[in-house]
Write a protein that holds these residues in place. Structure first.
Motif, PDB file in Angstrom:
ATOM      1  N   LEU A  16      -7.588  -3.219  -5.252  1.00 30.52           N
ATOM      2  CA  LEU A  16      -7.908  -2.671  -6.571  1.00 30.52           C
ATOM      3  C   LEU A  16      -9.328  -2.115  -6.582  1.00 30.52           C
ATOM      4  N   ALA A  17     -10.264  -2.828  -6.004  1.00 33.38           N
ATOM      5  CA  ALA A  17     -11.660  -2.370  -5.975  1.00 33.38           C
ATOM      6  C   ALA A  17     -11.800  -1.076  -5.183  1.00 33.38           C
ATOM      7  N   ILE A  18     -11.038  -0.927  -4.107  1.00 34.06           N
ATOM      8  CA  ILE A  18     -11.085   0.314  -3.320  1.00 34.06           C
ATOM      9  C   ILE A  18     -10.522   1.466  -4.139  1.00 34.06           C
ATOM     10  N   ARG A  19      -9.438   1.251  -4.838  1.00 33.78           N
ATOM     11  CA  ARG A  19      -8.882   2.303  -5.702  1.00 33.78           C
ATOM     12  C   ARG A  19      -9.890   2.679  -6.793  1.00 33.78           C
ATOM     13  N   GLU A  20     -10.545   1.687  -7.363  1.00 38.01           N
ATOM     14  CA  GLU A  20     -11.552   1.959  -8.391  1.00 38.01           C
ATOM     15  C   GLU A  20     -12.739   2.725  -7.820  1.00 38.01           C
ATOM     16  N   LEU A  21     -13.097   2.486  -6.559  1.00 38.02           N
ATOM     17  CA  LEU A  21     -14.164   3.240  -5.894  1.00 38.02           C
ATOM     18  C   LEU A  21     -13.774   4.715  -5.785  1.00 38.02           C
ATOM     19  N   VAL A  22     -12.562   4.975  -5.340  1.00 42.77           N
ATOM     20  CA  VAL A  22     -12.059   6.349  -5.219  1.00 42.77           C
ATOM     21  C   VAL A  22     -12.070   7.031  -6.592  1.00 42.77           C
ATOM     22  N   GLU A  23     -11.633   6.326  -7.616  1.00 45.33           N
ATOM     23  CA  GLU A  23     -11.601   6.892  -8.960  1.00 45.33           C
ATOM     24  C   GLU A  23     -13.009   7.103  -9.515  1.00 45.33           C
ATOM     25  N   ALA A  24     -13.931   6.213  -9.202  1.00 47.38           N
ATOM     26  CA  ALA A  24     -15.317   6.363  -9.664  1.00 47.38           C
ATOM     27  C   ALA A  24     -15.949   7.611  -9.068  1.00 47.38           C
ATOM     28  N   TYR A  25     -15.625   7.933  -7.827  1.00 48.59           N
ATOM     29  CA  TYR A  25     -16.135   9.145  -7.181  1.00 48.59           C
ATOM     30  C   TYR A  25     -15.726  10.377  -7.990  1.00 48.59           C
ATOM     31  N   ALA A  26     -14.448  10.466  -8.342  1.00 43.68           N
ATOM     32  CA  ALA A  26     -13.946  11.609  -9.119  1.00 43.68           C
ATOM     33  C   ALA A  26     -14.549  11.617 -10.520  1.00 43.68           C
ATOM     34  N   HIS A  27     -14.642  10.458 -11.138  1.00 50.95           N
ATOM     35  CA  HIS A  27     -15.205  10.360 -12.483  1.00 50.95           C
ATOM     36  C   HIS A  27     -16.655  10.848 -12.493  1.00 50.95           C
ATOM     37  N   CYS A  28     -17.454  10.375 -11.550  1.00 51.78           N
ATOM     38  CA  CYS A  28     -18.859  10.805 -11.478  1.00 51.78           C
ATOM     39  C   CYS A  28     -18.961  12.306 -11.231  1.00 51.78           C
ATOM     40  N   ALA A  29     -18.095  12.844 -10.377  1.00 48.00           N
ATOM     41  CA  ALA A  29     -18.114  14.281 -10.108  1.00 48.00           C
ATOM     42  C   ALA A  29     -17.864  15.067 -11.390  1.00 48.00           C
ATOM     43  N   ASP A  30     -16.873  14.662 -12.156  1.00 45.03           N
ATOM     44  CA  ASP A  30     -16.521  15.390 -13.380  1.00 45.03           C
ATOM     45  C   ASP A  30     -17.528  15.200 -14.502  1.00 45.03           C
ATOM     46  N   ARG A  31     -18.335  14.163 -14.431  1.00 45.41           N
ATOM     47  CA  ARG A  31     -19.370  13.916 -15.438  1.00 45.41           C
ATOM     48  C   ARG A  31     -20.740  14.408 -14.973  1.00 45.41           C
ATOM     49  N   HIS A  83     -11.072  16.427 -11.279  1.00 41.69           N
ATOM     50  CA  HIS A  83     -10.598  15.960  -9.977  1.00 41.69           C
ATOM     51  C   HIS A  83      -9.451  14.989 -10.249  1.00 41.69           C
ATOM     52  N   PHE A  84      -8.236  15.458  -9.982  1.00 35.35           N
ATOM     53  CA  PHE A  84      -7.037  14.674 -10.266  1.00 35.35           C
ATOM     54  C   PHE A  84      -6.623  13.940  -8.997  1.00 35.35           C
ATOM     55  N   ILE A  85      -6.745  12.623  -8.998  1.00 33.34           N
ATOM     56  CA  ILE A  85      -6.461  11.805  -7.821  1.00 33.34           C
ATOM     57  C   ILE A  85      -4.957  11.569  -7.712  1.00 33.34           C
ATOM     58  N   GLY A  86      -4.428  11.843  -6.534  1.00 34.65           N
ATOM     59  CA  GLY A  86      -3.015  11.593  -6.254  1.00 34.65           C
ATOM     60  C   GLY A  86      -2.860  10.292  -5.493  1.00 34.65           C
ATOM     61  N   GLN A  87      -2.013  10.302  -4.475  1.00 34.41           N
ATOM     62  CA  GLN A  87      -1.796   9.069  -3.732  1.00 34.41           C
ATOM     63  C   GLN A  87      -3.053   8.674  -2.963  1.00 34.41           C
ATOM     64  N   SER A  88      -3.215   7.388  -2.858  1.00 31.51           N
ATOM     65  CA  SER A  88      -4.339   6.815  -2.135  1.00 31.51           C
ATOM     66  C   SER A  88      -3.763   5.696  -1.281  1.00 31.51           C
ATOM     67  N   THR A  89      -3.863   5.845   0.028  1.00 30.50           N
ATOM     68  CA  THR A  89      -3.252   4.904   0.955  1.00 30.50           C
ATOM     69  C   THR A  89      -4.330   4.154   1.718  1.00 30.50           C
ATOM     70  N   ILE A  90      -4.221   2.856   1.745  1.00 30.32           N
ATOM     71  CA  ILE A  90      -5.107   2.045   2.579  1.00 30.32           C
ATOM     72  C   ILE A  90      -4.381   1.817   3.900  1.00 30.32           C
ATOM     73  N   PHE A  91      -4.989   2.296   4.989  1.00 32.76           N
ATOM     74  CA  PHE A  91      -4.375   2.136   6.311  1.00 32.76           C
ATOM     75  C   PHE A  91      -4.683   0.763   6.894  1.00 32.76           C
ATOM     76  N   THR A  92      -5.950   0.362   6.814  1.00 31.16           N
ATOM     77  CA  THR A  92      -6.355  -0.940   7.344  1.00 31.16           C
ATOM     78  C   THR A  92      -7.269  -1.622   6.331  1.00 31.16           C
ATOM     79  N   LEU A  93      -7.165  -2.932   6.275  1.00 28.53           N
ATOM     80  CA  LEU A  93      -8.038  -3.742   5.421  1.00 28.53           C
ATOM     81  C   LEU A  93      -8.210  -5.083   6.115  1.00 28.53           C
ATOM     82  N   THR A  94      -9.392  -5.262   6.678  1.00 31.10           N
ATOM     83  CA  THR A  94      -9.693  -6.482   7.411  1.00 31.10           C
ATOM     84  C   THR A  94     -11.060  -6.984   6.991  1.00 31.10           C
ATOM     85  N   GLY A  95     -11.083  -8.072   6.249  1.00 34.63           N
ATOM     86  CA  GLY A  95     -12.356  -8.650   5.826  1.00 34.63           C
ATOM     87  C   GLY A  95     -13.155  -7.685   4.979  1.00 34.63           C
ATOM     88  N   ASP A  96     -14.278  -7.214   5.523  1.00 34.36           N
ATOM     89  CA  ASP A  96     -15.170  -6.340   4.761  1.00 34.36           C
ATOM     90  C   ASP A  96     -15.124  -4.888   5.225  1.00 34.36           C
TER      91      ASP A  96
END
Length: 154
Positions: A16-31, A83-96
């Motif tokens: 969820l935090a990674i998705r929110e990071l991706v969305e924050a990038y687009a939000h900041c760009a548009d603002r 900036h309209f975000i479509g699919q967002s895929t996490i390929f790997t997630l290990t620890g940090d």
């Protein structure tokens, strides 16, 4: 077909935090919040732009958070962006550490004496992410432009 397995609450929170990071990038760009956008990256980030996704040679390559300022400031030339975000895929997630890919349709409106114009870009971002002090950041972001279209708006 994907198989869904049980994941821990910590992994769900990281996803969820990674998705929110991706969305924050687009939000900041548009603002036009360049400082906010820059804060989403590690200090030693690597940001690479491929204006032609089929060309292996980057159009632009930056190696620090501070170097991002003029790139994000370029958005100020547009009257509006979405900036309209479509699919967002996490390929790997290990620890940090994590890797992923995000699709985006970026709409850029220009208004001048010639009228209103729209530049639409199909973008893909390949990301390497790192969790630092409990927050996910972009350690590397590769932006690929798959296609561009320009239109006159009424």
């Amino acid at each position: 077909m994907s198989r869904h397995i049980t994941i821990s609450a910590a992994e769900a929170a990281d996803r969820l935090a990674i998705r929110e990071l991706v969305e924050a990038y687009a939000h900041c760009a548009d603002r036009r919040d360049a400082k906010g956008q820059m804060s989403l990256f590690t200090a030693d980030t690597h940001f690479v732009v491929y204006m032609n996704a089929k060309d292996p040679t980057p159009s632009q390559e930056l190696h620090s958070r501070e170097a991002l300022a003029p790139v994000f400031a370029e958005l100020n030339k547009y009257d509006a962006t979405t900036h309209f975000i479509g699919q967002s895929t996490i390929f790997t997630l290990t620890g940090d550490r994590a890797t992923g890919e995000t699709y985006c349709l970026a709409h850029h409106v220009t208004v001048d004496a010639g009228g209103r114009r729209l530049m639409l870009a199909s973008l893909r971002y390949l990301d390497e992410l790192v969790k630092m002090d409990g927050a996910w950041l972009f350690a590397e972001r590769r932006l690929y432009v798959d296609w561009l279209e320009e239109r006159t708006l009424l």
